[in-house]
Design a protein around this motif. Structure first.
Motif, PDB file in Angstrom:
ATOM      1  N   ALA A  64       0.890  -1.115  -0.077  1.00 13.58           N
ATOM      2  CA  ALA A  64      -0.017  -0.009  -0.074  1.00 13.58           C
ATOM      3  C   ALA A  64       0.917   1.457  -0.049  1.00 13.58           C
ATOM      4  CB  ALA A  64      -0.869   0.144   1.143  1.00 13.58           C
ATOM      5  N   VAL A  65       0.271   2.256  -0.462  1.00 14.75           N
ATOM      6  CA  VAL A  65       1.351   3.571  -0.690  1.00 14.75           C
ATOM      7  C   VAL A  65       0.305   4.691   0.137  1.00 14.75           C
ATOM      8  CG1 VAL A  65       2.575   2.914  -2.446  1.00 14.75           C
ATOM      9  CG2 VAL A  65       0.413   4.012  -2.988  1.00 14.75           C
ATOM     10  N   ASP A  66       0.848   5.981   0.374  1.00 20.21           N
ATOM     11  CA  ASP A  66       0.117   6.983   0.883  1.00 20.21           C
ATOM     12  C   ASP A  66      -0.303   8.032  -0.162  1.00 20.21           C
ATOM     13  OD1 ASP A  66       2.690   7.969   0.499  1.00 20.21           O
ATOM     14  OD2 ASP A  66       2.646   9.211   2.209  1.00 20.21           O
ATOM     15  N   ASN A  67       0.100   7.715  -1.303  1.00 27.10           N
ATOM     16  CA  ASN A  67       0.040   8.578  -2.532  1.00 27.10           C
ATOM     17  C   ASN A  67       0.122   7.961  -3.826  1.00 27.10           C
ATOM     18  OD1 ASN A  67      -0.322  10.708  -4.338  1.00 27.10           O
ATOM     19  ND2 ASN A  67       1.379  11.880  -3.513  1.00 27.10           N
ATOM     20  N   LYS A  68      -1.022   7.637  -4.812  1.00 32.16           N
ATOM     21  CA  LYS A  68      -1.050   6.875  -5.912  1.00 32.16           C
ATOM     22  C   LYS A  68      -0.775   7.602  -7.080  1.00 32.16           C
ATOM     23  CE  LYS A  68      -3.750   3.443  -6.362  1.00 32.16           C
ATOM     24  NZ  LYS A  68      -4.682   2.498  -6.618  1.00 32.16           N
ATOM     25  N   ASN A  69      -0.698   8.988  -6.770  1.00 29.75           N
ATOM     26  CA  ASN A  69      -0.442   9.972  -8.022  1.00 29.75           C
ATOM     27  C   ASN A  69       0.450  10.878  -7.743  1.00 29.75           C
ATOM     28  OD1 ASN A  69      -3.874   9.265  -8.035  1.00 29.75           O
ATOM     29  ND2 ASN A  69      -2.677   8.951  -9.922  1.00 29.75           N
ATOM     30  N   PRO A  70       1.617  10.689  -7.240  1.00 32.69           N
ATOM     31  CA  PRO A  70       2.918  11.516  -6.858  1.00 32.69           C
ATOM     32  C   PRO A  70       3.303  12.184  -8.290  1.00 32.69           C
ATOM     33  CG  PRO A  70       3.620   9.229  -7.183  1.00 32.69           C
ATOM     34  CD  PRO A  70       2.204   9.128  -7.374  1.00 32.69           C
ATOM     35  N   LYS A  71       4.054  13.293  -7.732  1.00 30.55           N
ATOM     36  CA  LYS A  71       4.787  14.124  -8.931  1.00 30.55           C
ATOM     37  C   LYS A  71       6.363  13.627  -8.749  1.00 30.55           C
ATOM     38  CE  LYS A  71       1.784  18.177  -8.857  1.00 30.55           C
ATOM     39  NZ  LYS A  71       1.824  19.651  -8.468  1.00 30.55           N
ATOM     40  N   VAL A  72       6.941  13.745  -9.794  1.00 28.40           N
ATOM     41  CA  VAL A  72       8.403  13.281  -9.748  1.00 28.40           C
ATOM     42  C   VAL A  72       9.084  14.080  -8.976  1.00 28.40           C
ATOM     43  CG1 VAL A  72      10.495  13.541 -11.083  1.00 28.40           C
ATOM     44  CG2 VAL A  72       8.400  12.423 -12.286  1.00 28.40           C
TER      45      VAL A  72
END
Length: 439
Positions: A64-72
């Motif tokens: 699981a991740v805390d951000n599925k749509n991160p920025k570079v």
């Protein structure tokens, strides 16, 4: 983040021109696109003292991740949960609670490759002799360096037990990589710090050396490798020189038993622009107890992210038919408790439906708020109030705290409410639903 997905606590409130009533209790909901449990073959080697051969079995894992749509350039927190370990207690000796320290790795694929080191707390339920090991979770972070879809698969893991003897049960993926459990989609942004490091191990004894491999540093730069205990740098440091491509491979001897991670940076001190990490690392203290002495230990257990609110009814001021205007009041105070003890911050948002009444409605966009937020003394994080303005159907932020090396604390959140009622709105009571979401 103890659960395997970022869990959201929702409190639904009934909001009207004369009253705002909150439904009893909150409901837990998982965000869309929750992580997937996957099965993969693992080869586990029991400690030599157990006198039993290696175990080939199936592990069930979840990422699981805390951000599925991160920025570079963003740092993503990863939680690797071994839902069902392949190995069991290799001895007939029952194991007490809180003697297991798990570490492992998560494999990245797709737009960005590499491995994320993860580590878990020394926490477990009692394990009967030859009984199954309980589920456990490990966390770590990685910096996004490339845009596109990045896949995350469970990797090797190790179960270290500290009871009578210091023993390890390492389990490796038989056919790597394991199936993909989670995917994040990164978008590009400039400028970006693409420096990154990977660790050769996620744990070690005091005085052990860990290999640190770096990439995308300034070619020829002197890079400092350092241990971290929470947000503070330890005395364990080493320096390496980046080659002509900005890569390096160095060794850091870790002596400080409070170490929680390792960082690398250019210049005199770590910064977001010229540093990377921390990468999770745990020191396994196996110092023998001298004769006639007793070793005393304690465990700080990770808690949860939760919220509660004072009261269940709010009365907004009445307005006159033919005049309309602002119907005002105050949101019931919300208390947020972040007892997770990790690097993730939180966000409290709200959205509202249209207000319905006797044969008419008031648009959701007519509700606005003026948020405020206070932080309890001693909290590692600082609470930030959202902006004053319309709430509406699309929602707005009520309060938040940022990600940091160590977060947590207690916070109280308030807001002044104002509903702009049109002048000739038919007489009666109007209500809508305001939903607060903590994530």
């Amino acid at each position: 983040m103890g659960s395997t997905t970022r869990r959201r606590r929702r409190l639904a409130s009934f909001l009207g021109a004369t009253a705002l009533a909150v439904t009893a209790g909150g409901a837990l909901a998982c965000p869309a696109g929750a992580a997937t449990d996957v099965d993969y073959g693992t080869h586990c080697i029991p400690p030599a003292v157990a006198g039993i051969p290696p175990i080939d079995g199936t592990t069930t894992g979840r990422i699981a991740v805390d951000n599925k749509n991160p920025k570079v350039g963003d740092t993503v927190t990863v939680t690797y949960t071994v839902v069902k370990p392949a190995a069991s207690n290799p001895t007939a000796i029952a194991l007490p609670a809180d003697i297991m320290t798990p570490t492992g790795k998560v494999t990245l694929g797709g737009a960005q490759t590499g491995a994320v080191t993860v580590a878990g707390p020394k926490k477990n339920d009692p394990v009967p002799g030859n009984g199954a090991f309980p589920s456990f979770s490990m966390t770590g972070t990685f910096k996004v360096t490339s845009p596109g879809a990045i896949t995350l698969s469970p990797g090797d893991y190790n179960i270290h037990t500290s009871y009578i003897l210091e023993l390890d049960t390492p389990c490796t993926v038989i056919t790597p990589p394991a199936p993909v459990s989670e995917t994040v989609t990164a978008t590009d942004t400039t400028p970006v710090n693409q420096r990154d490091i990977t660790l050769g191990a996620a744990s070690g004894k005091p005085g052990a050396a860990v290999t640190v491999t770096g990439s995308k540093f300034t070619p020829g730069a002197t890079v400092t490798l350092a241990g971290r205990a929470g947000s503070a740098q330890t005395a364990d440091t080493a320096t390496v020189t980046a080659d002509s491509t900005g890569a390096f491979s160095g060794s850091l001897v870790v002596n400080d038993k409070t170490t929680t991670g390792i960082v690398a940076y250019e210049g005199s001190a770590w910064s977001d622009t010229k540093g990377t990490g921390p990468k999770a690392y745990v020191v396994i203290d196996d110092t023998p107890v001298p004769a006639g002495s007793q070793k005393i230990t304690t465990t700080v257990k990770a808690g949860t992210l939760s919220m509660s609110q004072a009261g269940d009814t709010v009365s907004l001021s009445a307005v006159d038919y033919g005049k309309g205007g602002a119907s005002t009041g105050n949101l019931n105070q919300v208390t947020v408790k972040d007892f997770r003890g990790g690097p993730a911050g939180w966000s409290l948002t709200g959205k509202v439906t249209d207000f319905t009444g006797p044969g008419a409605k008031i648009d959701a966009g007519a509700l606005s708020w003026s948020p405020s937020c206070a932080t309890k003394a001693g909290s590692p994080s600082s609470c930030q109030a959202g902006s004053t303005g319309a709430v509406g159907a699309s929602g707005a932020t009520l309060a938040s705290t940022p990600n940091a090396a160590l977060t947590g604390g207690e916070f109280t959140v308030d807001a002044g409410l104002s509903l702009n009622v049109p002048a000739f709105t038919p007489v009666g009571t109007y209500s809508g639903v305001l939903t607060l979401t903590l994530s």
